[in-house]
Design a protein around this motif. Structure first.
Motif, PDB file in Angstrom:
ATOM      1  N   ALA A 180      91.160  92.166  55.614  1.00 17.26           N
ATOM      2  CA  ALA A 180      89.940  92.959  55.797  1.00 17.26           C
ATOM      3  C   ALA A 180      88.672  92.147  55.567  1.00 17.26           C
ATOM      4  CB  ALA A 180      89.961  94.153  54.849  1.00 17.26           C
ATOM      5  N   VAL A 181      88.830  90.828  55.388  1.00 15.43           N
ATOM      6  CA  VAL A 181      87.691  89.963  55.078  1.00 15.43           C
ATOM      7  C   VAL A 181      87.329  89.095  56.286  1.00 15.43           C
ATOM      8  CG1 VAL A 181      87.032  87.931  53.722  1.00 15.43           C
ATOM      9  CG2 VAL A 181      88.055  89.874  52.592  1.00 15.43           C
ATOM     10  N   ASP A 182      86.029  88.900  56.481  1.00 13.72           N
ATOM     11  CA  ASP A 182      85.557  87.937  57.484  1.00 13.72           C
ATOM     12  C   ASP A 182      85.494  86.578  56.797  1.00 13.72           C
ATOM     13  OD1 ASP A 182      84.437  86.609  59.630  1.00 13.72           O
ATOM     14  OD2 ASP A 182      82.416  87.401  59.302  1.00 13.72           O
ATOM     15  N   LEU A 183      86.479  85.731  57.086  1.00 14.39           N
ATOM     16  CA  LEU A 183      86.568  84.410  56.464  1.00 14.39           C
ATOM     17  C   LEU A 183      86.025  83.367  57.437  1.00 14.39           C
ATOM     18  CD1 LEU A 183      87.583  82.667  54.063  1.00 14.39           C
ATOM     19  CD2 LEU A 183      89.813  82.580  55.202  1.00 14.39           C
ATOM     20  N   VAL A 184      84.980  82.667  57.024  1.00 14.28           N
ATOM     21  CA  VAL A 184      84.331  81.670  57.880  1.00 14.28           C
ATOM     22  C   VAL A 184      84.618  80.286  57.318  1.00 14.28           C
ATOM     23  CG1 VAL A 184      82.166  80.894  58.905  1.00 14.28           C
ATOM     24  CG2 VAL A 184      82.502  83.328  58.391  1.00 14.28           C
ATOM     25  N   LEU A 185      85.288  79.462  58.105  1.00 11.47           N
ATOM     26  CA  LEU A 185      85.583  78.084  57.720  1.00 11.47           C
ATOM     27  C   LEU A 185      84.374  77.225  58.078  1.00 11.47           C
ATOM     28  CD1 LEU A 185      87.519  75.781  56.832  1.00 11.47           C
ATOM     29  CD2 LEU A 185      88.393  75.762  59.177  1.00 11.47           C
TER      30      LEU A 185
END
Length: 372
Positions: A180-185
């Motif tokens: 449910a998280v927007d993970l930005v590398l």
């Protein structure tokens, strides 16, 4: 006047660079209006840049690259967290002169991500760079609930070297909040996981890897991706070849397996820090970092700042410790002129030791050239 510079590694933090430049400018033009926005490209210093922009600093105890507990920080504002893997798994977490290319683990970085989830983060900017590790993110994934077992059903040893013994992988126990998280590398490198341009070959030597170690790590990471493809995710090989998979010893690969989207670190950080409105208020932008060289042009902070400023039709100058770019290259990057410390003090050792006062003198020159 907007100061948006990165750190001078080994001499000044990005915050200190902004303070010294401001002091130098005001020595010539006392009433100059200055806005400071320390920047970072995802590597070490990223959390500090976020805190300087108003994020709250959160301290947690996590495992360092060798397993010893360390105090690491992430930054939080609302439901957005900035997590810097180097805080837990960076080279600065190793004892002086000690390297562990085969055994250093990213487990603590996974613990940092979990702490951000515990704090309520729904968007996580995951800045990667400056790592002591080459484990493909296996340690990070383990901390988040994954299991990597050998033929006897035992967990494989920490670090990239242990992945050569991997027999089965199980990601079913991953923390469900990750979905449910927007993970930005956020990274300044776009290397794949393995091969001639992969994490072990390009970055392994700076982490103490011998040629034999590089070969071992490359084979182990390739095996890691193969096992994952066969037992967990048919896109695992595709992720391994994707830009950013090789970032920070392959932790980029682990992040991509978690569903992260890859973006150039400086672009992400400029968005998070609120650079666009600050740029609108500025008539001149001062950027910089310790060394302006060919690497700067490939995704480093000053190039990102200059590109954004040029798009807004704002003039940019740069400060740096040393300058290894021709005026033409600077111009193509959108930087009108650079002010290296070595122009004032040719002795590099002195520039490093006395970077603050010398930088103030460089800023005086900027004020004389552009503000007087």
């Amino acid at each position: 006047m907007l100061i948006a510079a990165d750190k001078f590694k080994g001499s000044l933090t990005a915050v200190q660079v902004a303070e010294r430049v401001t002091a130098g400018l005001r020595r010539i033009v006392p009433d100059v209006r200055v806005e400071a926005m320390p920047v970072a490209d995802g590597g070490d210093g990223t959390v500090d840049a976020a805190v300087a922009a108003g994020f709250e600093r959160r301290e947690v105890r996590v495992a360092g690259p060798l397993g010893h507990e360390v105090s690491a920080a992430f930054a939080l504002r609302g439901d957005t967290a900035v997590v810097e893997m180097a805080e837990a798994s960076g080279l600065q977490r190793l004892p002086a002169g000690v390297f562990a290319p085969l055994t250093a683990s990213t487990y603590g970085s996974g613990e940092l991500l979990r702490a951000a989830l515990d704090a309520g983060a729904r968007t996580i900017v995951f800045g990667v760079g400056g790592s002591a590790t080459t484990d493909g993110g296996a340690g990070m994934l383990t901390a988040l609930g994954a299991r990597f077992l050998d033929a006897d059903g035992e967990p494989v040893a920490p670090g990239g070297g242990g992945l050569g013994d991997l027999a089965t992988a199980d990601l079913s126990g991953l923390d469900p909040r990750l979905s449910a998280v927007d993970l930005v590398l956020a990274s300044d490198v776009d290397n794949p996981l393995t091969g001639p341009k992969g994490a072990p070959a390009v970055y392994g030597p700076q982490k103490g890897a011998s040629p034999d170690d590089v070969e071992t790590l490359d084979a182990a990471l390739a095996h890691f991706a193969k096992v994952l493809e066969e037992s967990v995710d048919s896109r695992a090989a595709e992720h391994a070849a994707a830009p950013g998979a090789g970032a920070a010893g392959g932790i980029g690969y682990g992040a991509l397996l978690l569903g992260a989207r890859f973006r150039p670190g400086i672009e992400v950080m400029l968005d998070v820090l609120g650079f666009a409105p600050a740029l609108e208020r500025a008539d001149l932008v001062i950027t910089g970092e310790g060394s302006l060289d060919e690497q700067t042009l490939h995704g480093k902070a000053p190039a990102g700042v200059a590109a954004a400023a040029r798009a807004a039709d704002k003039e940019v100058v740069a400060v740096c410790g040393r300058l290894a770019l021709a005026p033409e290259a600077l111009g193509r990057a959108g930087i009108r002129r650079a002010y290296p410390l070595t122009e004032i003090e040719p002795d590099v050792a002195k520039c490093i030791a006395e970077a603050g006062p010398i930088l103030e003198r460089s800023a005086e020159r900027i004020a004389q050239d552009f503000l007087s």
